[in-house]
Scaffold this motif. Structure first.
Motif, PDB file in Angstrom:
ATOM      1  N   PRO A   1       0.805  -0.999   0.005  1.00  0.00           N
ATOM      2  CA  PRO A   1      -0.025   0.007  -0.144  1.00  0.00           C
ATOM      3  C   PRO A   1       0.828   1.323   0.082  1.00  0.00           C
ATOM      4  O   PRO A   1       1.889   1.176   0.575  1.00  0.00           O
ATOM      5  CB  PRO A   1      -0.911  -0.144   1.237  1.00  0.00           C
ATOM      6  N   ILE A   2       0.339   2.419  -0.719  1.00  0.00           N
ATOM      7  CA  ILE A   2       1.110   3.584  -0.901  1.00  0.00           C
ATOM      8  C   ILE A   2       0.429   4.557   0.280  1.00  0.00           C
ATOM      9  O   ILE A   2      -0.721   4.713   0.418  1.00  0.00           O
ATOM     10  CB  ILE A   2       0.630   4.190  -2.034  1.00  0.00           C
ATOM     11  N   LYS A   3       1.496   5.006   0.978  1.00  0.00           N
ATOM     12  CA  LYS A   3       1.140   5.860   2.204  1.00  0.00           C
ATOM     13  C   LYS A   3       1.058   7.181   1.369  1.00  0.00           C
ATOM     14  O   LYS A   3       2.080   7.671   0.875  1.00  0.00           O
ATOM     15  CB  LYS A   3       2.096   5.683   3.123  1.00  0.00           C
ATOM     16  N   LYS A   4      -0.145   7.881   1.369  1.00  0.00           N
ATOM     17  CA  LYS A   4      -0.020   9.185   0.519  1.00  0.00           C
ATOM     18  C   LYS A   4       0.175  10.274   1.446  1.00  0.00           C
ATOM     19  O   LYS A   4      -0.064  10.697   2.579  1.00  0.00           O
ATOM     20  CB  LYS A   4      -1.531   9.332  -0.049  1.00  0.00           C
ATOM     21  N   HIS A   5       0.980  11.077   0.826  1.00  0.00           N
ATOM     22  CA  HIS A   5       1.441  12.375   1.368  1.00  0.00           C
ATOM     23  C   HIS A   5       0.973  13.373   0.755  1.00  0.00           C
ATOM     24  O   HIS A   5       0.575  13.377  -0.431  1.00  0.00           O
ATOM     25  CB  HIS A   5       2.906  12.576   1.396  1.00  0.00           C
TER      26      HIS A   5
ATOM     27  N   ASP B   1      -0.981  13.357  -6.848  1.00  0.00           N
ATOM     28  CA  ASP B   1      -0.718  11.890  -7.229  1.00  0.00           C
ATOM     29  C   ASP B   1       0.345  11.563  -7.863  1.00  0.00           C
ATOM     30  O   ASP B   1       1.062  10.664  -7.521  1.00  0.00           O
ATOM     31  CB  ASP B   1      -2.116  11.466  -7.986  1.00  0.00           C
ATOM     32  N   LEU B   2       0.929  12.320  -8.984  1.00  0.00           N
ATOM     33  CA  LEU B   2       2.194  11.942  -9.685  1.00  0.00           C
ATOM     34  C   LEU B   2       3.645  12.004  -8.358  1.00  0.00           C
ATOM     35  O   LEU B   2       4.348  11.203  -8.667  1.00  0.00           O
ATOM     36  CB  LEU B   2       2.332  13.033 -10.560  1.00  0.00           C
ATOM     37  N   LEU B   3       3.573  13.016  -7.685  1.00  0.00           N
ATOM     38  CA  LEU B   3       4.418  12.978  -6.519  1.00  0.00           C
ATOM     39  C   LEU B   3       4.628  11.830  -5.772  1.00  0.00           C
ATOM     40  O   LEU B   3       5.372  11.294  -5.371  1.00  0.00           O
ATOM     41  CB  LEU B   3       4.471  14.249  -5.732  1.00  0.00           C
ATOM     42  N   ASN B   4       3.312  11.482  -5.373  1.00  0.00           N
ATOM     43  CA  ASN B   4       3.188  10.178  -4.430  1.00  0.00           C
ATOM     44  C   ASN B   4       3.623   9.102  -5.178  1.00  0.00           C
ATOM     45  O   ASN B   4       4.451   8.235  -4.690  1.00  0.00           O
ATOM     46  CB  ASN B   4       1.846   9.989  -3.910  1.00  0.00           C
ATOM     47  N   GLU B   5       3.540   9.026  -6.517  1.00  0.00           N
ATOM     48  CA  GLU B   5       3.919   7.792  -7.357  1.00  0.00           C
ATOM     49  C   GLU B   5       5.511   7.974  -7.447  1.00  0.00           C
ATOM     50  O   GLU B   5       6.007   6.830  -7.260  1.00  0.00           O
ATOM     51  CB  GLU B   5       3.284   7.802  -8.587  1.00  0.00           C
ATOM     52  N   THR B   6       5.950   8.966  -7.655  1.00  0.00           N
ATOM     53  CA  THR B   6       7.520   9.181  -7.746  1.00  0.00           C
ATOM     54  C   THR B   6       8.139   9.089  -6.537  1.00  0.00           C
ATOM     55  O   THR B   6       9.072   8.229  -6.374  1.00  0.00           O
ATOM     56  CB  THR B   6       7.651  10.455  -8.288  1.00  0.00           C
ATOM     57  N   ALA B   7       7.507   9.240  -5.447  1.00  0.00           N
ATOM     58  CA  ALA B   7       8.151   9.188  -3.995  1.00  0.00           C
ATOM     59  C   ALA B   7       8.291   7.652  -3.756  1.00  0.00           C
ATOM     60  O   ALA B   7       8.940   7.320  -2.744  1.00  0.00           O
ATOM     61  CB  ALA B   7       7.226   9.865  -2.985  1.00  0.00           C
TER      62      ALA B   7
END
Length: 139
Positions: free
Chosen positions: A66-70, A80-86
């Motif tokens: 799971p992706i922890k969204k910041h 969303d793009l930054l979260n995927e990149t992170a």
């Protein structure tokens, strides 16, 4: 009956017959054109084959954790793009996967399929050139 009257009568009858024949021909030609312009509809029936559910491309690349969204910025799309990149590197199991140090190996680069001029540039020894540049800069 005078010749002039007879001639006019024949002209009138011929004109009427020609008009009638032309109308009939034009009507049949229009019907033929309409038939040609109307597309013939052919209905194909397709068989639907159920394909087993495969993992999505995003799961293959990003993994299933799971992706922890910041919340980096206020814009949702950019966020969303930054979260995927992170999340880090993408799938490194494929040959096209990005690597952090692509030229770090000391193994010689394969020159198969390269033009000769490119192969010579890739395999050339640049140590003498680098020494000359460093000497000029005073290092």
């Amino acid at each position: 009956m005078k010749a002039k009257t007879f001639e006019n009568l024949i002209r009138k009858v011929v004109r009427e017959e020609i008009d009638y024949a032309l109308r009939r021909e034009i009507k049949s030609l229009k019907e033929d054109l309409r038939n040609e312009l109307n597309p013939t509809i052919v209905e194909h029936t397709e068989r639907k084959i159920e394909v087993p559910q495969q993992s999505s491309l995003k799961e293959k690349i990003m993994g299933k954790k799971p992706i922890k969204k910041h919340n980096f910025v206020g814009d949702n799309t950019l966020n969303d793009l930054l979260n995927e990149t992170a999340m880090g590197d993408t799938n490194t199991q494929t040959a096209m996967a990005p690597t952090s140090h692509p030229f770090s190996s000391s193994a010689p680069m394969s020159t198969a399929g390269m033009p000769d001029s490119v192969a010579n540039a890739v395999t050339r020894d640049y140590s003498g050139l680098m020494k000359a540049i460093n000497k000029k800069k005073g290092r």
